[in-house]
Write a protein that holds these residues in place. Structure first.
Motif, PDB file in Angstrom:
ATOM      1  N   SER A  31       1.082  -1.275   0.087  1.00  0.00           N
ATOM      2  CA  SER A  31       0.019   0.082   0.065  1.00  0.00           C
ATOM      3  C   SER A  31       0.986   1.185  -0.109  1.00  0.00           C
ATOM      4  O   SER A  31       0.702   2.064  -0.530  1.00  0.00           O
ATOM      5  CB  SER A  31      -0.854  -0.040   1.225  1.00  0.00           C
ATOM      6  N   ILE A  32       1.786   1.165   0.513  1.00  0.00           N
ATOM      7  CA  ILE A  32       2.956   2.396   0.492  1.00  0.00           C
ATOM      8  C   ILE A  32       3.591   2.499  -0.583  1.00  0.00           C
ATOM      9  O   ILE A  32       3.460   3.746  -0.899  1.00  0.00           O
ATOM     10  CB  ILE A  32       3.752   2.239   1.894  1.00  0.00           C
ATOM     11  N   ALA A  33       3.774   1.436  -1.319  1.00  0.00           N
ATOM     12  CA  ALA A  33       4.397   1.403  -2.628  1.00  0.00           C
ATOM     13  C   ALA A  33       3.495   2.200  -3.454  1.00  0.00           C
ATOM     14  O   ALA A  33       3.910   3.050  -4.310  1.00  0.00           O
ATOM     15  CB  ALA A  33       5.053   0.252  -3.100  1.00  0.00           C
ATOM     16  N   ARG A  34       2.079   1.880  -3.387  1.00  0.00           N
ATOM     17  CA  ARG A  34       1.433   2.392  -4.482  1.00  0.00           C
ATOM     18  C   ARG A  34       1.119   3.780  -3.976  1.00  0.00           C
ATOM     19  O   ARG A  34       1.120   4.605  -4.895  1.00  0.00           O
ATOM     20  CB  ARG A  34      -0.163   1.549  -4.111  1.00  0.00           C
ATOM     21  N   ALA A  35       1.537   4.295  -2.942  1.00  0.00           N
ATOM     22  CA  ALA A  35       1.106   5.729  -2.662  1.00  0.00           C
ATOM     23  C   ALA A  35       2.426   6.583  -3.031  1.00  0.00           C
ATOM     24  O   ALA A  35       2.359   7.704  -3.439  1.00  0.00           O
ATOM     25  CB  ALA A  35       0.821   6.037  -1.235  1.00  0.00           C
ATOM     26  N   LEU A  36       3.554   5.676  -3.138  1.00  0.00           N
ATOM     27  CA  LEU A  36       4.535   6.473  -3.299  1.00  0.00           C
ATOM     28  C   LEU A  36       5.299   6.237  -4.916  1.00  0.00           C
ATOM     29  O   LEU A  36       6.055   6.977  -5.318  1.00  0.00           O
ATOM     30  CB  LEU A  36       5.946   6.051  -2.599  1.00  0.00           C
ATOM     31  N   VAL A  37       4.476   5.375  -5.757  1.00  0.00           N
ATOM     32  CA  VAL A  37       5.058   5.088  -7.048  1.00  0.00           C
ATOM     33  C   VAL A  37       5.007   6.248  -7.781  1.00  0.00           C
ATOM     34  O   VAL A  37       5.682   6.309  -8.988  1.00  0.00           O
ATOM     35  CB  VAL A  37       4.199   3.855  -7.578  1.00  0.00           C
ATOM     36  N   THR A  38       4.027   7.393  -7.612  1.00  0.00           N
ATOM     37  CA  THR A  38       4.237   8.478  -8.430  1.00  0.00           C
ATOM     38  C   THR A  38       5.027   9.716  -7.912  1.00  0.00           C
ATOM     39  O   THR A  38       5.188  10.612  -8.400  1.00  0.00           O
ATOM     40  CB  THR A  38       2.698   9.238  -8.342  1.00  0.00           C
ATOM     41  N   ARG A  39       5.832   9.484  -6.895  1.00  0.00           N
ATOM     42  CA  ARG A  39       6.845  10.308  -6.283  1.00  0.00           C
ATOM     43  C   ARG A  39       6.130  11.571  -5.765  1.00  0.00           C
ATOM     44  O   ARG A  39       6.455  12.635  -6.064  1.00  0.00           O
ATOM     45  CB  ARG A  39       8.105  10.708  -7.317  1.00  0.00           C
ATOM     46  N   PRO A  40       5.126  11.257  -4.899  1.00  0.00           N
ATOM     47  CA  PRO A  40       4.300  12.657  -4.645  1.00  0.00           C
ATOM     48  C   PRO A  40       5.096  13.532  -3.852  1.00  0.00           C
ATOM     49  O   PRO A  40       6.047  13.349  -3.023  1.00  0.00           O
ATOM     50  CB  PRO A  40       3.130  11.932  -3.521  1.00  0.00           C
TER      51      PRO A  40
END
Length: 249
Positions: A137-146
């Protein structure tokens, strides 16, 4: 000249259609790259603050300053698609942005490696432990480099050892990518370990009742949890929580 905050709530109130006053005149600011935790009793509006910062809700009054679209969100539950592989779950935000396949594949590989799941790209969620699901879940949130990462009690359901490890891993990612983090928790110890600043909210209607600056250096190693400084900050935050509870009675 004083630098403008990266995100801010100015005199924000939120009343829902059923008449519940969730927030009342909340003032909250965070600088670019800051790690801020929100701490307070259940129902005090911490999750509502996150939804406002994410643009998923609008205030009844007041104003919200936030990044236009560069926001990652980690929910209390991993909310993974059970039929999709870990890689496909992490790729979802990039699919919604119609990112080129090669670019998306590279970003997914990088995100999975960053959270320690590079060997589980083709696994299904049912094959993962609770901690691994939250890593996905964290990887999904970070995949766009927010530039802004919002986390709503992501580790609350995990055992203590896994929670401690994910706290350290989250800080490593924050230091690597320099995003602004707003982290909701009920744990005084977790808030002190992670944060540069802790915002204590009072019982509904939610409002800011205290702020505590934790100026311990990073990286914060496990030994920090047993240091006199850590114990002192925990006592200060606990006292602020107690005073907030007494004020609500």
């Amino acid at each position: 000249m004083k630098q403008a905050p990266f995100l801010a709530l100015h005199q924000v109130s939120r009343r829902f259609a059923n008449g519940v006053q969730a927030l009342q005149q909340v003032d909250l600011q965070a600088a670019r790259g800051e790690f801020v935790s929100l701490l307070g009793p259940s129902g005090c509006g911490k999750s509502t603050v996150l939804r406002l910062l994410a643009g998923l809700d609008a205030p009844s009054s007041g104003s919200v300053q936030r990044p236009a679209d560069d926001v990652g969100y980690v929910f209390q539950e991993p909310t993974l698609m059970p039929w999709a592989t870990v890689a496909d779950n992490v790729r979802l935000p990039l699919r919604l942005r119609r990112a080129p396949r090669a670019q998306a594949d590279a970003a997914v590989r990088s995100a999975l490696a960053a959270v320690g799941l590079d060997g589980f790209a083709q696994a299904l969620p049912r094959e993962l432990s609770g901690g691994m699901k939250m890593r996905a879940s964290i990887a999904r949130a970070l995949v766009t480099r927010p530039s802004l990462l919002l986390l709503d009690e992501p580790f609350a359901a995990l055992d203590e050892i896994t929670r401690f490890k994910l706290n350290q891993d989250l800080l490593a990612l924050w230091q690597r990518d320099a995003f602004t983090a707003v982290f909701v928790t009920h744990s005084v110890f977790e808030a002190v370990f992670l944060s540069q600043r802790i915002v204590v909210m009072g019982a509904r209607p939610g409002r800011v009742v205290a702020e505590v600056v934790v100026d311990a250096p990073y990286p914060r190693l496990p030994a920090f949890r047993s240091s006199p400084a850590f114990i002192g900050w925990c006592a200060e935050v606990s006292q602020a929580m107690e005073q907030a509870s007494e004020a609500a009675l």
